[in-house]
Scaffold this motif. Structure first.
Motif, PDB file in Angstrom:
ATOM      1  N   ILE A 277       3.342   5.786  -5.805  1.00 17.39           N
ATOM      2  CA  ILE A 277       3.219   6.001  -7.190  1.00 17.39           C
ATOM      3  C   ILE A 277       2.187   7.064  -7.374  1.00 17.39           C
ATOM      4  O   ILE A 277       2.551   7.814  -8.345  1.00 17.39           O
ATOM      5  CB  ILE A 277       2.720   4.455  -7.923  1.00 17.39           C
ATOM      6  CG1 ILE A 277       4.039   3.583  -7.820  1.00 17.39           C
ATOM      7  CG2 ILE A 277       2.439   4.714  -9.358  1.00 17.39           C
ATOM      8  CD1 ILE A 277       3.743   2.143  -8.075  1.00 17.39           C
ATOM      9  N   ALA A 278       1.087   6.882  -6.820  1.00 15.61           N
ATOM     10  CA  ALA A 278       0.308   7.783  -6.992  1.00 15.61           C
ATOM     11  C   ALA A 278       0.591   9.107  -6.604  1.00 15.61           C
ATOM     12  O   ALA A 278      -0.034  10.224  -7.308  1.00 15.61           O
ATOM     13  CB  ALA A 278      -1.012   7.363  -6.066  1.00 15.61           C
ATOM     14  N   ASP A 279       1.205   9.472  -5.762  1.00 11.23           N
ATOM     15  CA  ASP A 279       1.854  10.577  -5.122  1.00 11.23           C
ATOM     16  C   ASP A 279       2.599  11.310  -6.450  1.00 11.23           C
ATOM     17  O   ASP A 279       2.950  12.734  -6.683  1.00 11.23           O
ATOM     18  CB  ASP A 279       2.581  10.902  -3.894  1.00 11.23           C
ATOM     19  CG  ASP A 279       1.511  10.705  -2.878  1.00 11.23           C
ATOM     20  OD1 ASP A 279       0.506  10.912  -2.838  1.00 11.23           O
ATOM     21  OD2 ASP A 279       2.079  10.234  -1.851  1.00 11.23           O
ATOM     22  N   ALA A 280       3.333  10.292  -7.126  1.00 13.18           N
ATOM     23  CA  ALA A 280       4.323  10.836  -8.138  1.00 13.18           C
ATOM     24  C   ALA A 280       3.627  11.238  -9.665  1.00 13.18           C
ATOM     25  O   ALA A 280       4.244  12.013 -10.384  1.00 13.18           O
ATOM     26  CB  ALA A 280       5.373   9.619  -8.569  1.00 13.18           C
TER      27      ALA A 280
ATOM     28  N   LEU B 280       0.851  -1.094   0.090  1.00  9.95           N
ATOM     29  CA  LEU B 280       0.021   0.082  -0.070  1.00  9.95           C
ATOM     30  C   LEU B 280       0.940   1.337   0.199  1.00  9.95           C
ATOM     31  O   LEU B 280       0.456   2.269  -0.771  1.00  9.95           O
ATOM     32  CB  LEU B 280      -0.907   0.035   1.114  1.00  9.95           C
ATOM     33  CG  LEU B 280      -2.147  -0.963   1.401  1.00  9.95           C
ATOM     34  CD1 LEU B 280      -2.938  -0.968   2.493  1.00  9.95           C
ATOM     35  CD2 LEU B 280      -3.033  -0.599  -0.012  1.00  9.95           C
ATOM     36  N   MET B 281       2.076   1.389   0.750  1.00  7.78           N
ATOM     37  CA  MET B 281       3.046   2.535   0.695  1.00  7.78           C
ATOM     38  C   MET B 281       3.414   2.593  -0.541  1.00  7.78           C
ATOM     39  O   MET B 281       3.687   3.645  -1.011  1.00  7.78           O
ATOM     40  CB  MET B 281       3.876   2.307   1.842  1.00  7.78           C
ATOM     41  CG  MET B 281       3.360   2.261   3.257  1.00  7.78           C
ATOM     42  SD  MET B 281       2.443   3.793   3.601  1.00  7.78           S
ATOM     43  CE  MET B 281       3.873   4.803   3.784  1.00  7.78           C
TER      44      MET B 281
END
Length: 69
Positions: free
Chosen positions: A22-25, A16-17
């Motif tokens: 990836i989502a934050d990037a 999950l981390m």
């Protein structure tokens, strides 16, 4: 048995981390200002109301529709 559960929970947390990183990037999509969103909504509402009125008028004018008595 509890050891396996803790191991899977730790792996899940790690995954999950990783996905969160990836989502934050990812680049963020530009957002429209609220005024633009409200303006578009009002235009669509006006168009929809006009469409309904025109359909009603065309139906009322059609003697074969049976709507006008």
């Amino acid at each position: 048995m509890k050891f396996h559960w803790l191991r899977y929970q730790a792996q899940l947390q790690k995954n999950l981390m990783y996905l969160a990183a990836i989502a934050d990037a990812q680049p963020q999509a530009p957002t429209m200002p609220p005024q633009v969103t409200v303006g578009i909504t009002l235009l669509l509402l006006i168009y929809h109301i006009a469409y309904i009125l025109l359909m009603y008028i065309n139906t009322a004018d059609d003697p074969t529709s049976g709507a006008a008595t």
